[in-house]
Design a protein around this motif. Structure first.
Motif, short mmCIF file in Angstrom:
data_model
loop_
_atom_site.label_atom_id
_atom_site.label_comp_id
_atom_site.label_asym_id
_atom_site.label_seq_id
_atom_site.Cartn_x
_atom_site.Cartn_y
_atom_site.Cartn_z
N GLY A 92 27.22 4.74 -7.61
CA GLY A 92 28.40 4.41 -6.82
C GLY A 92 28.29 3.07 -6.13
O GLY A 92 29.25 2.27 -6.14
N ASN A 93 27.12 2.78 -5.55
CA ASN A 93 26.94 1.52 -4.85
C ASN A 93 26.93 0.33 -5.81
O ASN A 93 27.17 -0.80 -5.38
CB ASN A 93 25.63 1.54 -4.06
N LEU A 122 41.59 -9.66 -2.28
CA LEU A 122 40.31 -9.27 -1.70
C LEU A 122 40.47 -8.03 -0.83
O LEU A 122 39.61 -7.14 -0.84
CB LEU A 122 39.72 -10.43 -0.89
N VAL A 123 41.57 -7.96 -0.08
CA VAL A 123 41.79 -6.82 0.81
C VAL A 123 42.09 -5.55 0.03
O VAL A 123 41.41 -4.52 0.18
CB VAL A 123 42.94 -7.12 1.80
N PHE A 124 43.11 -5.60 -0.82
CA PHE A 124 43.61 -4.37 -1.42
C PHE A 124 42.86 -3.97 -2.70
O PHE A 124 42.74 -2.77 -2.97
CB PHE A 124 45.11 -4.52 -1.73
N LEU A 125 42.38 -4.94 -3.47
CA LEU A 125 41.68 -4.59 -4.70
C LEU A 125 40.18 -4.39 -4.48
O LEU A 125 39.62 -3.36 -4.85
CB LEU A 125 41.91 -5.68 -5.76
N ALA A 126 39.54 -5.40 -3.86
CA ALA A 126 38.09 -5.34 -3.71
C ALA A 126 37.66 -4.41 -2.58
O ALA A 126 36.75 -3.60 -2.75
CB ALA A 126 37.54 -6.74 -3.47
N ALA A 127 38.31 -4.52 -1.42
CA ALA A 127 37.86 -3.75 -0.25
C ALA A 127 38.41 -2.33 -0.24
O ALA A 127 37.65 -1.36 -0.21
CB ALA A 127 38.26 -4.48 1.03
N LEU A 128 39.72 -2.19 -0.30
CA LEU A 128 40.32 -0.87 -0.12
C LEU A 128 40.26 -0.02 -1.39
O LEU A 128 39.96 1.18 -1.32
CB LEU A 128 41.78 -1.02 0.33
N ALA A 129 40.53 -0.59 -2.54
CA ALA A 129 40.58 0.20 -3.77
C ALA A 129 39.19 0.45 -4.35
O ALA A 129 38.78 1.59 -4.57
CB ALA A 129 41.47 -0.48 -4.80
N ALA A 130 38.44 -0.61 -4.61
CA ALA A 130 37.15 -0.46 -5.30
C ALA A 130 36.13 0.32 -4.48
O ALA A 130 35.33 1.08 -5.04
CB ALA A 130 36.59 -1.84 -5.66
N MET A 131 36.15 0.18 -3.17
CA MET A 131 35.15 0.85 -2.35
C MET A 131 35.36 2.36 -2.26
O MET A 131 34.51 3.09 -1.75
CB MET A 131 35.13 0.26 -0.94
N MET A 132 36.50 2.84 -2.77
CA MET A 132 36.68 4.29 -2.86
C MET A 132 35.67 4.92 -3.81
O MET A 132 35.32 6.10 -3.66
CB MET A 132 38.10 4.61 -3.34
N ILE A 133 35.19 4.14 -4.77
CA ILE A 133 34.25 4.68 -5.75
C ILE A 133 32.95 5.08 -5.09
O ILE A 133 32.46 6.21 -5.26
CB ILE A 133 33.99 3.64 -6.86
N SER A 134 32.37 4.18 -4.31
CA SER A 134 31.09 4.48 -3.66
C SER A 134 31.24 5.59 -2.63
O SER A 134 30.37 6.47 -2.52
CB SER A 134 30.53 3.22 -3.00
N ALA A 135 32.34 5.59 -1.89
CA ALA A 135 32.54 6.64 -0.88
C ALA A 135 32.72 8.00 -1.54
O ALA A 135 32.16 9.00 -1.09
CB ALA A 135 33.76 6.30 -0.01
N THR A 136 33.49 8.05 -2.60
CA THR A 136 33.75 9.34 -3.26
C THR A 136 32.49 9.90 -3.90
O THR A 136 32.18 11.09 -3.74
CB THR A 136 34.85 9.17 -4.32
N LEU A 137 31.75 9.06 -4.61
CA LEU A 137 30.51 9.54 -5.25
C LEU A 137 29.47 9.93 -4.20
O LEU A 137 28.83 10.98 -4.31
CB LEU A 137 29.94 8.46 -6.17
N GLY A 138 29.31 9.09 -3.18
CA GLY A 138 28.28 9.36 -2.18
C GLY A 138 28.55 10.63 -1.40
O GLY A 138 27.68 11.50 -1.29
N VAL A 139 29.75 10.77 -0.86
CA VAL A 139 30.07 11.95 -0.05
C VAL A 139 30.19 13.18 -0.94
O VAL A 139 29.79 14.29 -0.55
CB VAL A 139 31.36 11.71 0.75
N GLY A 140 30.74 12.99 -2.14
CA GLY A 140 30.86 14.14 -3.04
C GLY A 140 29.51 14.74 -3.39
O GLY A 140 29.35 15.96 -3.45
#
Length: 337
Positions: A92-93, A122-140
């Motif tokens: 995820g990271n 940078l805000v909507f694609l890199a920060a808000l959208a892409a970082m959902m991947i690491s958060a979802t995998l990590g917390v999941g």
């Protein structure tokens, strides 16, 4: 691209990967100096390695991704013993910054952030959208391994996601600007830059450590920094404010006193996010307007030259190719055009 040139050199790729891994690990240890406990899970309000990873992928190319995974492995290893869910966290990271870089490349992102669309990407694609991947995998994985209760998923996910996104919003623009800046820097506006730094060092601690709600007084500083020094000034101001606010929040003092851990997390992340968005988007708008003004001035100058030649009965001068006589348009540390 820098990454392609280094890949052709013997040992260059290995050095590149090692440098990225070391920078990622150092940023990770730095970010872990301040932590918040949310529903029994430890999260960082700002996670700098995500910003380092996205900047490295944009500067060196996608081939440096093993350095990101290697750095993430040592960060996780410094916190806990290896386990099956650690592999998922590493994936995820690594996948989140890769996805961010790919989305930015698809959107035609420019690393100088000279357009509003670059800031929005940078805000909507890199920060808000892409970082959902690491958060979802990590917390999941924490939930699946019974290390986190299922009812705590969304709260921990939100804290994880915002921490990663803040790393991209604050650290990535700063590294991109430092990579492009001219050295040695020009000496103009240093008096004003010093005045801004003194004002920030005085007002930011006052706003965050005061028991009164004074966080709003940092926004005039951000506007001043963006107007006069563009992206580098506003990002540095936002970084200072975020670090001081994070220290105050994790210590439970100032405006964060007498709040629960969840309330501290929500208030801190909301403040940091709003401030980072203001700094990034405002400076991008100002830079784009200045570039547009310079383009109009150049077109008017060329038109005057053509009219002068026509009035003198001469043939118009050949039109110069774009950028042929332009000086280095990269932003300077003092924001001068």
């Amino acid at each position: 691209m820098v990454g392609d040139e280094q890949l052709r050199r013997p040992g260059g790729y290995a050095v590149q990967v090692l440098v990225v891994a070391v920078c990622y690990f150092a940023a990770g240890r730095l970010g872990l100096l301040r932590e918040l406990s949310v529903e029994g899970a430890v999260v960082t309000p700002i996670y700098p390695p995500t910003g380092v990873a996205v900047a490295a992928l944009l500067v060196f190319g996608l081939g440096c991704w093993p350095g990101i995974m290697l750095g993430a492995f040592f960060v996780v290893l410094s916190l806990t013993t290896p386990s099956p869910e650690v592999l998922g966290v590493l994936v995820g990271n690594t996948a989140a910054p890769l996805c961010a870089a790919l989305l930015l490349r698809r959107a035609g992102f420019r690393s100088d952030l000279s357009r509003l669309r670059d800031g929005l990407s940078l805000v909507f694609l890199a920060a808000l959208a892409a970082m959902m991947i690491s958060a979802t995998l990590g917390v999941g994985l924490l939930v699946l391994s019974n290390r986190l209760a299922g009812h705590s998923f969304w709260l921990v996910w939100l804290a994880w996601w915002v921490g990663d996104a803040m790393g991209v919003l604050i650290v990535t623009p700063l590294l991109l600007m430092l990579y492009r800046v001219r050295w040695p820097p020009p000496t103009v506006r240093w008096k004003e830059a010093t005045a801004l730094a003194v004002a920030a060092c005085a007002l930011v601690p006052l706003a965050t450590y005061s028991s009164m709600s004074l966080l709003f007084i940092v926004y005039p500083l951000l506007i001043w920094a963006a107007l006069r020094f563009q992206l580098l000034g506003s990002v540095l101001c936002a970084l200072l404010t975020s670090v001081v606010a994070t220290v105050a929040a994790t210590n439970g003092v100032g405006v964060f006193a007498r709040l629960t851990r969840v309330e501290v997390m929500v208030q801190l992340q909301a403040f940091n996010g709003a401030m980072a968005l203001t700094a990034l988007l405002l400076s991008a708008v100002i830079t784009e307007q200045r570039n547009t003004r310079r383009s109009v001035e150049k077109a008017c100058q060329e038109l005057v030259e053509v009219l002068e030649h026509l009035n003198a009965g001469q043939a118009p001068p050949p039109r110069r190719p774009p950028g042929e006589d332009d000086t280095d348009d990269r932003p300077s540390p003092t924001g001068t055009p």
